[in-house]
Scaffold this active site. Structure first.
Site, PDB file in Angstrom:
ATOM      1  N   GLY A  29       0.845  -1.185   0.000  1.00  0.00           N
ATOM      2  CA  GLY A  29       0.000   0.000   0.000  1.00  0.00           C
ATOM      3  C   GLY A  29       0.877   1.230   0.000  1.00  0.00           C
ATOM      4  CB  SER A  86      -1.609   2.249   3.733  1.00  0.00           C
ATOM      5  OG  SER A  86      -0.431   1.484   3.520  1.00  0.00           O
ATOM      6  CD  GLU A  98       9.772   0.617   4.360  1.00  0.00           C
ATOM      7  OE1 GLU A  98       9.469   0.673   3.151  1.00  0.00           O
ATOM      8  OE2 GLU A  98       9.247   1.337   5.226  1.00  0.00           O
ATOM      9  CD  GLN A 107       9.667  -0.094  -0.167  1.00  0.00           C
ATOM     10  OE1 GLN A 107       9.006  -1.070   0.159  1.00  0.00           O
ATOM     11  NE2 GLN A 107       9.920   0.911   0.671  1.00  0.00           N
TER      12      GLN A 107
END
Length: 193
Positions: A16, A20, A90, A92
């Protein structure tokens, strides 16, 4: 979520926009596993040092201890044999090798819980997150509230000096003076020039 027998492994992904509740949900799942007397190891990328180098911290201050790693493969090297649940925040910020790491850990019969941004500030797929989502048994896409109109927000707006970041700005900024807001599709702005 029904997990059944964990001897076959299981991948969960929480995604999200910023604000969020992704890290908060990750911490909630970790604490539930700990209450159930399951051994948990928590990992995060070393680049994520905004609140703490050795904790996963949500925006509301909830936190849990974590092992900071530079490269995804370090997670496998640091994995203890009797660990049942592995949490990674995390995602990403890792390179695409995190996909193979997550798959390998699940193939060992472990429950793997990953959290991260699914889209970058441009509103485009962010790093390895979409590929981790593709191999997961479960994906929860959380929303925030758009700060402009109050509708469900699915995007992260980057602001630099109060103005929307330009499309050509770097995806990852370390140590910059940027701020972020949750925005809906309509209110999300990314100037092309």
């Amino acid at each position: 979520m029904i997990y059944g027998s964990l001897d076959h492994g299981f991948i969960e992904v929480i995604v999200g926009p910023m604000f969020s509740g992704k890290s908060e949900e990750l911490i909630r799942r970790i604490k539930r596993a700990q209450i159930a007397k399951q051994k948990v190891q928590v990992f995060k990328p070393a680049i994520d040092d905004r609140y703490s180098i050795d904790k996963v911290v949500s925006h509301n201050g909830t936190n849990i201890n974590a092992i900071s790693v530079v490269k995804a493969f370090e997670i496998i090297e640091l994995l203890e044999e009797d660990t049942e649940v592995i949490a990674i925040d995390e995602i990403q910020f890792f390179d695409h090798s995190i996909v193979d790491v997550v798959r390998e850990i699940a193939d060992l019969g472990k429950r793997v819980i990953c959290a991260g941004l699914d889209m970058d500030f441009r509103g485009e797929p962010f790093g390895p997150t979409p590929d981790v989502m593709a191999i997961a048994e479960s994906v929860d896409k959380l929303t925030a509230i758009c700060v402009k109109c109050g509708n469900p927000a699915t995007r992260t707006q980057r602001l630099i000096n109060g103005k929307p970041a330009k499309y050509d700005d770097p995806i990852i900024l370390v140590g910059a003076h940027e701020t972020y807001e949750a925005r809906c599709r309509k209110c999300h702005e990314v100037p092309r020039t």
